[in-house]
Scaffold this motif. Structure first.
Motif, mmCIF file in Angstrom:
data_model
loop_
_atom_site.group_PDB
_atom_site.id
_atom_site.type_symbol
_atom_site.label_atom_id
_atom_site.label_comp_id
_atom_site.label_asym_id
_atom_site.label_seq_id
_atom_site.Cartn_x
_atom_site.Cartn_y
_atom_site.Cartn_z
ATOM 1 N N PHE A 105 -2.843 -6.142 3.926
ATOM 2 C CA PHE A 105 -2.497 -4.717 4.013
ATOM 3 C C PHE A 105 -1.037 -4.810 4.415
ATOM 4 C CE2 PHE A 105 -1.420 -0.875 5.930
ATOM 5 C CZ PHE A 105 -1.777 0.049 4.884
ATOM 6 N N ALA A 106 -0.249 -5.535 5.228
ATOM 7 C CA ALA A 106 0.780 -5.540 5.938
ATOM 8 C C ALA A 106 1.649 -6.119 4.624
ATOM 9 C CB ALA A 106 0.932 -6.460 7.027
ATOM 10 N N GLY A 107 1.228 -7.403 4.138
ATOM 11 C CA GLY A 107 2.053 -7.859 3.060
ATOM 12 C C GLY A 107 2.190 -6.862 1.795
ATOM 13 N N PHE A 108 1.185 -6.081 1.531
ATOM 14 C CA PHE A 108 1.492 -5.029 0.517
ATOM 15 C C PHE A 108 2.404 -4.001 0.988
ATOM 16 C CE2 PHE A 108 0.792 -1.686 -2.426
ATOM 17 C CZ PHE A 108 0.344 -2.313 -3.697
ATOM 18 N N TRP A 109 2.388 -3.545 2.001
ATOM 19 C CA TRP A 109 3.384 -2.599 2.633
ATOM 20 C C TRP A 109 4.745 -3.256 2.712
ATOM 21 C CZ3 TRP A 109 3.886 -1.745 8.673
ATOM 22 C CH2 TRP A 109 4.832 -0.886 8.893
ATOM 23 N N LEU A 110 4.973 -4.274 3.117
ATOM 24 C CA LEU A 110 6.400 -4.956 3.023
ATOM 25 C C LEU A 110 6.847 -4.969 1.739
ATOM 26 C CD1 LEU A 110 5.980 -7.559 6.163
ATOM 27 C CD2 LEU A 110 7.212 -5.607 6.107
ATOM 28 N N ALA A 111 6.151 -5.509 0.776
ATOM 29 C CA ALA A 111 6.394 -5.656 -0.605
ATOM 30 C C ALA A 111 6.832 -4.326 -1.251
ATOM 31 C CB ALA A 111 5.291 -6.326 -1.168
ATOM 32 N N TYR A 112 5.913 -3.436 -0.854
ATOM 33 C CA TYR A 112 6.264 -2.010 -1.461
ATOM 34 C C TYR A 112 7.484 -1.605 -0.731
ATOM 35 C CZ TYR A 112 5.679 2.906 -2.471
ATOM 36 O OH TYR A 112 5.806 4.144 -3.047
#
Length: 283
Positions: free
Chosen positions: A248-255
């Motif tokens: 989830f954190a990785g998706f957030w940072l990528a977005y």
């Protein structure tokens, strides 16, 4: 925080991608525990790549036969190719390992590079596959349909149910094979079941989020938690939680930063592993 609010919104355009990433992040580390226990870390590297080759081969069949398929049929075809290649590969590699012929690391390394080369060559001749599936193989988790999300959820639930029902037997043959034989356990049967569950999990992960994320979540959370876990229960629980949170954190940072999701997830896991490793050495 605005980006986080958008991701959490029910009408977020990429919500299925978030859900699929978190599901894979939670499930793959549980499988990775068994790979680490059996000292099959290299298999965790090779299997996702072999699975992705199965997807590419399956997508190439309609092109070779001059057929046109619908988007849903294409996805089912890709999924079946992923499953067939993953399960065949893990059973074959496990069989060769048990027979003791050759160097296991050499076989796995060869399987990895040949599968990677085959994927690139086949995609270069498949204009339809190159348009969408190439992004997945590079770690771009963008468009996941409702059908793909339901399929991913159902199959991962089936796999986790299998591990939950037969956890003691699978853990015993993985942790102490000799003792399992002494107790009269059907070691070959449990080995085959374990390999089938691992192959199915890898297939689902690669089909949903690509080989890069699948490999990262199979091994890095387990290796990280192994630095401080005191028992197997802690290793499995904290590895799964780390995988889910990192997804989830990785998706957030990528977005937020407009990065590809896959490399962002794996880089984040690598940073966490580095921090925990240094902290462990300082204690």
């Amino acid at each position: 925080m605005e980006a986080l609010h958008r991701i959490l919104a029910f009408d977020f355009l990429l919500r299925n991608s978030v859900y699929a990433s978190v599901l894979v992040g939670l499930a793959c580390p549980l499988i990775g525990v068994y790979l680490v226990l059996r000292r099959l870390v290299f298999m965790g590297v090779a299997l996702p790549q072999i699975s992705s080759t199965g997807i590419v081969v399956a997508l190439s069949f309609p092109l070779w036969l001059g057929l046109r398929v619908t988007a849903q049929s294409e996805h089912m075809l890709a999924f079946m190719g992923s499953i067939v290649f993953s399960i065949t590969a893990i059973l074959l590699l496990a069989f060769l390992e048990r027979r003791g012929h050759g160097l296991p690391e050499g076989r796995l390394g060869t399987a990895y590079v040949v599968a990677a080369a085959a994927s690139i060559l086949l995609l270069s001749k498949n204009p339809y596959g190159e348009l969408g599936w190439l992004n997945l193989l590079k770690g771009e988790v963008l468009t996941i349909s409702n059908f793909d999300l339901v399929l991913t959820s159902a199959l991962l639930a089936l796999v986790l149910a299998g591990f939950g029902l037969f956890r003691k037997e699978l853990m015993l043959v993985s942790f102490d094979r000799v003792f399992a034989i002494t107790l009269g356990k059907r070691v070959v049967f449990w080995d085959v079941l374990l390999y089938l569950l691992i192959g199915l999990t890898v297939s689902v992960a690669v089909f949903s989020v690509g080989p890069l994320i699948a490999f990262g979540f199979l091994l890095i959370p387990v290796l990280t938690v192994r630095l401080f876990a005191r028992n197997m229960r802690q290793l499995m629980i904290f590895s799964s939680l780390l995988g889910g949170v990192a997804a989830f954190a990785g998706f957030w940072l990528a977005y937020l930063w407009d990065f590809p999701v896959g490399p962002t997830d794996v880089a984040l896991l690598g940073i966490v592993y580095g921090v925990v490793f240094v902290a462990r050495k300082m204690v």
